[in-house]
Design a protein around this motif. Structure first.
Motif, PDB file in Angstrom:
ATOM      1  N   GLY A 175       0.821  -1.202   0.000  1.00  0.00           N
ATOM      2  CA  GLY A 175       0.000   0.000   0.000  1.00  0.00           C
ATOM      3  C   GLY A 175       0.850   1.246   0.000  1.00  0.00           C
ATOM      4  O   GLY A 175       2.052   1.204  -0.234  1.00  0.00           O
ATOM      5  N   GLY A 176       0.213   2.335   0.320  1.00  0.00           N
ATOM      6  CA  GLY A 176       0.902   3.611   0.293  1.00  0.00           C
ATOM      7  C   GLY A 176       1.240   4.133   1.671  1.00  0.00           C
ATOM      8  O   GLY A 176       1.191   3.403   2.669  1.00  0.00           O
ATOM      9  N   LEU A 177       1.558   5.392   1.714  1.00  0.00           N
ATOM     10  CA  LEU A 177       1.960   6.031   2.958  1.00  0.00           C
ATOM     11  C   LEU A 177       0.840   6.031   3.989  1.00  0.00           C
ATOM     12  O   LEU A 177       1.089   5.874   5.181  1.00  0.00           O
ATOM     13  N   ASP A 178      -0.394   6.185   3.531  1.00  0.00           N
ATOM     14  CA  ASP A 178      -1.531   6.175   4.467  1.00  0.00           C
ATOM     15  C   ASP A 178      -1.645   4.824   5.177  1.00  0.00           C
ATOM     16  O   ASP A 178      -1.974   4.764   6.361  1.00  0.00           O
ATOM     17  N   GLN A 179      -1.356   3.743   4.466  1.00  0.00           N
ATOM     18  CA  GLN A 179      -1.389   2.400   5.057  1.00  0.00           C
ATOM     19  C   GLN A 179      -0.327   2.273   6.132  1.00  0.00           C
ATOM     20  O   GLN A 179      -0.574   1.715   7.198  1.00  0.00           O
ATOM     21  N   VAL A 180       0.863   2.797   5.886  1.00  0.00           N
ATOM     22  CA  VAL A 180       1.948   2.732   6.868  1.00  0.00           C
ATOM     23  C   VAL A 180       1.564   3.511   8.123  1.00  0.00           C
ATOM     24  O   VAL A 180       1.738   3.030   9.237  1.00  0.00           O
ATOM     25  N   ILE A 181       1.020   4.700   7.951  1.00  0.00           N
ATOM     26  CA  ILE A 181       0.606   5.525   9.087  1.00  0.00           C
ATOM     27  C   ILE A 181      -0.446   4.794   9.907  1.00  0.00           C
ATOM     28  O   ILE A 181      -0.374   4.738  11.134  1.00  0.00           O
ATOM     29  N   SER A 182      -1.410   4.197   9.241  1.00  0.00           N
ATOM     30  CA  SER A 182      -2.464   3.462   9.930  1.00  0.00           C
ATOM     31  C   SER A 182      -1.889   2.298  10.747  1.00  0.00           C
ATOM     32  O   SER A 182      -2.260   2.097  11.897  1.00  0.00           O
ATOM     33  N   GLU A 183      -0.982   1.533  10.151  1.00  0.00           N
ATOM     34  CA  GLU A 183      -0.380   0.400  10.851  1.00  0.00           C
ATOM     35  C   GLU A 183       0.479   0.852  12.029  1.00  0.00           C
ATOM     36  O   GLU A 183       0.461   0.238  13.082  1.00  0.00           O
ATOM     37  N   LEU A 184       1.212   1.928  11.862  1.00  0.00           N
ATOM     38  CA  LEU A 184       2.043   2.434  12.947  1.00  0.00           C
ATOM     39  C   LEU A 184       1.191   2.924  14.112  1.00  0.00           C
ATOM     40  O   LEU A 184       1.552   2.744  15.274  1.00  0.00           O
ATOM     41  N   GLU A 185       0.067   3.517  13.806  1.00  0.00           N
ATOM     42  CA  GLU A 185      -0.812   3.993  14.854  1.00  0.00           C
ATOM     43  C   GLU A 185      -1.441   2.824  15.631  1.00  0.00           C
ATOM     44  O   GLU A 185      -1.731   2.939  16.809  1.00  0.00           O
ATOM     45  N   LYS A 186      -1.635   1.682  14.973  1.00  0.00           N
ATOM     46  CA  LYS A 186      -2.209   0.501  15.626  1.00  0.00           C
ATOM     47  C   LYS A 186      -1.206  -0.214  16.529  1.00  0.00           C
ATOM     48  O   LYS A 186      -1.603  -0.871  17.483  1.00  0.00           O
TER      49      LYS A 186
END
Length: 66
Positions: free
Chosen positions: A52-63
């Motif tokens: 995925g993209g950067l938004d996917q990485v941010i979402s996973e890091l926040e989880k």
């Protein structure tokens, strides 16, 4: 935004990359590797591969660490 309008896409991505660096440091990750559409998060006891993209990485890091 009210004076100059929306940021160009390249600026949005720059802000997202900065946020990813901050979140990765907070989660004690050692590396975040991005190759095309594959992202690998590497930490002491974690290795997570994403697509995925950067938004996917941010979402996973926040989880992480909840």
């Amino acid at each position: 935004v009210d004076r100059f309008g929306r940021y160009p896409l390249i600026m949005e991505n720059l802000f997202k990359i900065a946020l990813i660096r901050v979140l990765a440091r907070e989660k004690y990750l050692q590396r975040v590797v991005v190759k095309q559409n594959q992202i690998i998060l590497i930490g002491h006891k974690i290795r997570r591969e994403l697509t995925g993209g950067l938004d996917q990485v941010i979402s996973e890091l926040e989880k992480l660490g909840r």
